[in-house]
Design a protein around this motif. Structure first.
Motif, short mmCIF file in Angstrom:
data_model
loop_
_atom_site.label_atom_id
_atom_site.label_comp_id
_atom_site.label_asym_id
_atom_site.label_seq_id
_atom_site.Cartn_x
_atom_site.Cartn_y
_atom_site.Cartn_z
N SER A 11 0.87 -1.17 0.00
CA SER A 11 0.00 0.00 0.00
C SER A 11 0.91 1.22 0.00
O SER A 11 2.14 1.09 -0.05
CB SER A 11 -0.91 -0.01 1.23
OG SER A 11 -0.13 -0.01 2.41
N TYR A 71 2.71 1.13 4.53
CA TYR A 71 2.55 -0.29 4.79
C TYR A 71 3.24 -0.66 6.10
O TYR A 71 4.46 -0.53 6.22
CB TYR A 71 3.16 -1.08 3.63
CG TYR A 71 2.91 -2.57 3.64
CD1 TYR A 71 1.68 -3.09 3.22
CD2 TYR A 71 3.91 -3.47 4.00
CE1 TYR A 71 1.46 -4.46 3.19
CE2 TYR A 71 3.69 -4.84 3.97
CZ TYR A 71 2.46 -5.32 3.56
OH TYR A 71 2.24 -6.68 3.53
N THR A 81 -4.71 1.30 -2.27
CA THR A 81 -4.92 1.35 -0.81
C THR A 81 -3.93 2.32 -0.17
O THR A 81 -2.72 2.19 -0.33
CB THR A 81 -4.81 -0.03 -0.14
OG1 THR A 81 -5.82 -0.89 -0.66
CG2 THR A 81 -4.99 0.07 1.37
N GLN A 103 -2.15 0.24 4.94
CA GLN A 103 -2.40 -1.15 5.31
C GLN A 103 -1.63 -1.49 6.57
O GLN A 103 -0.45 -1.16 6.70
CB GLN A 103 -2.01 -2.10 4.18
CG GLN A 103 -2.39 -3.56 4.47
CD GLN A 103 -2.27 -4.47 3.26
OE1 GLN A 103 -1.86 -4.04 2.18
NE2 GLN A 103 -2.64 -5.73 3.42
#
Length: 315
Positions: free
Chosen positions: A177, A180, A200, A203
């Motif tokens: 993402s 992350y 995204t 995450q």
């Protein structure tokens, strides 16, 4: 300038370190603060590496204050040692901060280069947090094509404060993402913005607290490009994915215009450990190509949806 401390912090107030003997320091006439002036990614990396080296000898945790800047981190379509080594590895406790005397002041890192392809295996995210007690405050990251920042497994006491992640992307058919956080991490995010990212925005596999942050116009990786929802988030979690084993607490956050192919355009959580801590609001978070709105958290384990406690965002 705001100071952020919480019960999750593993340390007290840290000493402020400016390595004046090595790097240029610019006095700010409007305050007693001093900041370091840089004009390139290489200079940023050299500044941080030097601060960490000095701090290791002195046994301290440095705080490095940067004057506002706009720099580029450039990649090319061909491998080079310089590109591989350009990753900013924060492998010791440190507080990096952008000094903002005015509202328009920014410390911007813009990632530039050709369109990412799978053959470009050397092209990585810009920053890797590889130590406990790393704080990043006041920086803007934009243009990344393989995410922007990763928090490596096992690191705690990490804080992202007043950060902006805008216009980044994460490769199709790959886990990851824009930001992350790997397993066994502990991260706190305050007053930050995730805007117009693809793949995204955030995450989490560890423990995470997100407070007073905004998630606007982010889009999940398309399902047909990344069908492994649990690992890679295909089709879900335009703004946030809280993965299996992760614990996430959200408070006073704003989710507007986020998008996903299948469900959970705002927040997707593997189970009930994605917690609405109050004050969160949503507006126009939608499934691609439909008028269906999901302004809240989708829980995979029970296939249920719960709207944000703060209801619809007012603006």
């Amino acid at each position: 300038m705001k100071n952020y401390y919480s019960p999750l912090s593993l340390f007290g107030r840290a000493p402020f370190l400016l390595i004046a003997a090595i790097l240029p320091v610019v006095s700010d006439t409007a305050s007693s603060c001093e900041c370091i002036q840089i004009n390139s990614w290489h200079a940023l990396k050299a500044t941080v590496d030097a601060a960490i080296s000095v701090a290791r000898v002195a046994g301290t945790r440095p705080q490095v204050l940067f004057c506002p800047f706009h720099i580029e981190k450039v990649h090319t379509a061909e491998y080079s040692d310089e590109q591989w080594e350009s990753l900013l590895e924060l492998d010791a406790p440190i507080h990096l901060q952008c000094y903002k005397d005015n509202a328009e002041d920014e410390c911007v890192v813009k990632m530039e280069g050709p369109q990412y392809t799978r053959k470009m295996w050397w092209y990585r995210h810009a920053i890797s947090v590889e130590s406990n007690d790393v704080w990043l405050q006041g920086f803007t990251m934009t243009g990344g094509q393989n995410g922007a920042l990763t928090i490596a497994s096992g690191n705690s006491g990490v804080k992202l404060i007043d950060m902006i992640f805008r216009g980044n992307s994460c490769p199709e058919e790959r886990a990851g993402s824009i930001v992350y956080a790997e397993e066994k991490t502990s991260t706190e995010i305050f007053d930050s913005q995730f805007i117009n990212n693809i793949g995204t925005a955030l995450q989490n596999w560890g423990n995470m607290v997100v407070v007073k942050s905004q998630f606007i116009d982010n889009k999940a990786t398309e399902f047909w490009m990344s069908p492994d929802v649990d690992m890679e988030g295909g089709g879900v979690g335009g703004a946030i994915i809280n993965s299996e084993g992760g614990m996430m607490f959200l408070s006073k956050c704003k989710f507007v215009g986020n998008e996903a192919d299948t469900t959970a355009p705002a927040v997707w959580s593997y189970d009930g450990s994605g917690i609405d801590g109050g004050g969160n609001c949503g507006m126009n978070n939608h499934v691609t190509g439909t008028s269906t709105r999901y302004d809240g958290i989708h829980y995979r384990s029970t296939n249920t949806f719960r709207g944000f406690g703060g209801g619809t965002c007012l603006s």
